[in-house]
Design a protein around this motif. Sequence first.
Motif, PDB file in Angstrom:
ATOM      1  N   VAL A 137      47.472  41.186  31.347  1.00 21.38           N
ATOM      2  CA  VAL A 137      47.719  40.885  32.752  1.00 21.38           C
ATOM      3  C   VAL A 137      48.532  42.061  33.260  1.00 21.38           C
ATOM      4  O   VAL A 137      49.614  42.350  32.744  1.00 21.38           O
ATOM      5  CB  VAL A 137      48.500  39.567  32.959  1.00 21.38           C
ATOM      6  CG1 VAL A 137      48.817  39.362  34.441  1.00 21.38           C
ATOM      7  CG2 VAL A 137      47.716  38.383  32.409  1.00 21.38           C
ATOM      8  N   SER A 138      47.983  42.775  34.255  1.00 20.28           N
ATOM      9  CA  SER A 138      48.671  43.936  34.794  1.00 20.28           C
ATOM     10  C   SER A 138      48.945  43.720  36.272  1.00 20.28           C
ATOM     11  O   SER A 138      48.219  43.000  36.953  1.00 20.28           O
ATOM     12  CB  SER A 138      47.818  45.194  34.597  1.00 20.28           C
ATOM     13  OG  SER A 138      46.595  45.056  35.293  1.00 20.28           O
ATOM     14  N   ASP A 139      50.017  44.343  36.742  1.00 22.86           N
ATOM     15  CA  ASP A 139      50.408  44.227  38.140  1.00 22.86           C
ATOM     16  C   ASP A 139      50.773  45.625  38.636  1.00 22.86           C
ATOM     17  O   ASP A 139      51.769  46.199  38.195  1.00 22.86           O
ATOM     18  CB  ASP A 139      51.598  43.279  38.264  1.00 22.86           C
ATOM     19  CG  ASP A 139      51.956  42.957  39.708  1.00 22.86           C
ATOM     20  OD1 ASP A 139      51.267  43.428  40.626  1.00 22.86           O
ATOM     21  OD2 ASP A 139      52.947  42.233  39.901  1.00 22.86           O
ATOM     22  N   GLU A 178      47.401  41.729  40.707  1.00 19.56           N
ATOM     23  CA  GLU A 178      47.227  41.450  39.286  1.00 19.56           C
ATOM     24  C   GLU A 178      45.778  41.655  38.871  1.00 19.56           C
ATOM     25  O   GLU A 178      44.864  41.395  39.636  1.00 19.56           O
ATOM     26  CB  GLU A 178      47.648  40.017  38.963  1.00 19.56           C
ATOM     27  CG  GLU A 178      49.140  39.809  38.993  1.00 19.56           C
ATOM     28  CD  GLU A 178      49.547  38.440  38.480  1.00 19.56           C
ATOM     29  OE1 GLU A 178      48.678  37.641  38.060  1.00 19.56           O
ATOM     30  OE2 GLU A 178      50.744  38.177  38.499  1.00 19.56           O
ATOM     31  N   ASP A 183      56.130  47.950  30.242  1.00 15.07           N
ATOM     32  CA  ASP A 183      55.010  47.496  29.426  1.00 15.07           C
ATOM     33  C   ASP A 183      55.518  46.533  28.364  1.00 15.07           C
ATOM     34  O   ASP A 183      56.546  46.796  27.728  1.00 15.07           O
ATOM     35  CB  ASP A 183      54.336  48.668  28.699  1.00 15.07           C
ATOM     36  CG  ASP A 183      53.670  49.658  29.640  1.00 15.07           C
ATOM     37  OD1 ASP A 183      53.570  49.376  30.847  1.00 15.07           O
ATOM     38  OD2 ASP A 183      53.259  50.724  29.155  1.00 15.07           O
ATOM     39  N   ARG A 193      51.104  42.859  28.856  1.00 17.14           N
ATOM     40  CA  ARG A 193      51.558  42.760  30.248  1.00 17.14           C
ATOM     41  C   ARG A 193      52.086  44.123  30.663  1.00 17.14           C
ATOM     42  O   ARG A 193      52.730  44.809  29.865  1.00 17.14           O
ATOM     43  CB  ARG A 193      52.692  41.759  30.418  1.00 17.14           C
ATOM     44  CG  ARG A 193      52.377  40.341  30.011  1.00 17.14           C
ATOM     45  CD  ARG A 193      51.436  39.669  30.999  1.00 17.14           C
ATOM     46  NE  ARG A 193      51.213  38.267  30.678  1.00 17.14           N
ATOM     47  CZ  ARG A 193      50.289  37.834  29.820  1.00 17.14           C
ATOM     48  NH1 ARG A 193      49.529  38.693  29.170  1.00 17.14           N
ATOM     49  NH2 ARG A 193      50.124  36.539  29.619  1.00 17.14           N
ATOM     50  N   TYR A 194      51.827  44.498  31.905  1.00 14.73           N
ATOM     51  CA  TYR A 194      52.520  45.667  32.436  1.00 14.73           C
ATOM     52  C   TYR A 194      52.632  45.577  33.942  1.00 14.73           C
ATOM     53  O   TYR A 194      51.830  44.932  34.611  1.00 14.73           O
ATOM     54  CB  TYR A 194      51.916  46.988  31.969  1.00 14.73           C
ATOM     55  CG  TYR A 194      50.690  47.493  32.683  1.00 14.73           C
ATOM     56  CD1 TYR A 194      50.777  48.127  33.917  1.00 14.73           C
ATOM     57  CD2 TYR A 194      49.444  47.396  32.080  1.00 14.73           C
ATOM     58  CE1 TYR A 194      49.652  48.629  34.556  1.00 14.73           C
ATOM     59  CE2 TYR A 194      48.320  47.905  32.712  1.00 14.73           C
ATOM     60  CZ  TYR A 194      48.426  48.513  33.936  1.00 14.73           C
ATOM     61  OH  TYR A 194      47.323  49.018  34.570  1.00 14.73           O
TER      62      TYR A 194
END
Length: 150
Positions: free
Chosen positions: A61-63, A69, A129, A143-144
């Motif tokens: 899941v990146s933002d 996202e 990260d 996640r980042y």
Amino acid sequence: MAIITRLSILLPGTLLGALLVSPAAFADDAGAIRARLEDWTRQFNAGDTAGACELFSRTLVSDVRGQGEAGYDTRCTLIGKALANPERRFHYALDIREILTEGDMAIVRLVWTLTISPGEITSVEPGLDVFRREADGRWRIIRYMAYESD
């Protein structure tokens, strides 16, 4: 007395195990994560989409500011489109600020500097990260968050 004897037998082994695992294991984990990020930088800059996407977990899941996202498939599609664009060249430089490890999880504070040519547009992107050591033993980003500096 049996409890004390049991503790005296277990405690030195436990302490020895902790001493053997602590500093070197954490240093090795941090080194492995640093190497993964350096490899990603080389792969991205060489236009290797598959190699660049290998750093991300399938559970990613990146933002990213302005993009919202995104999961693994969306993020890798965006990377692929950028790298396949014949009109532009994208180049990242990496600045790792801190790597914290705890067991199979790690957090990395870093700053990416993206240069887009032609036009030499530069974007400085501080980020955070979250890595997890996955079943195959490799560290991957789960996640980042990345936000361009104002």
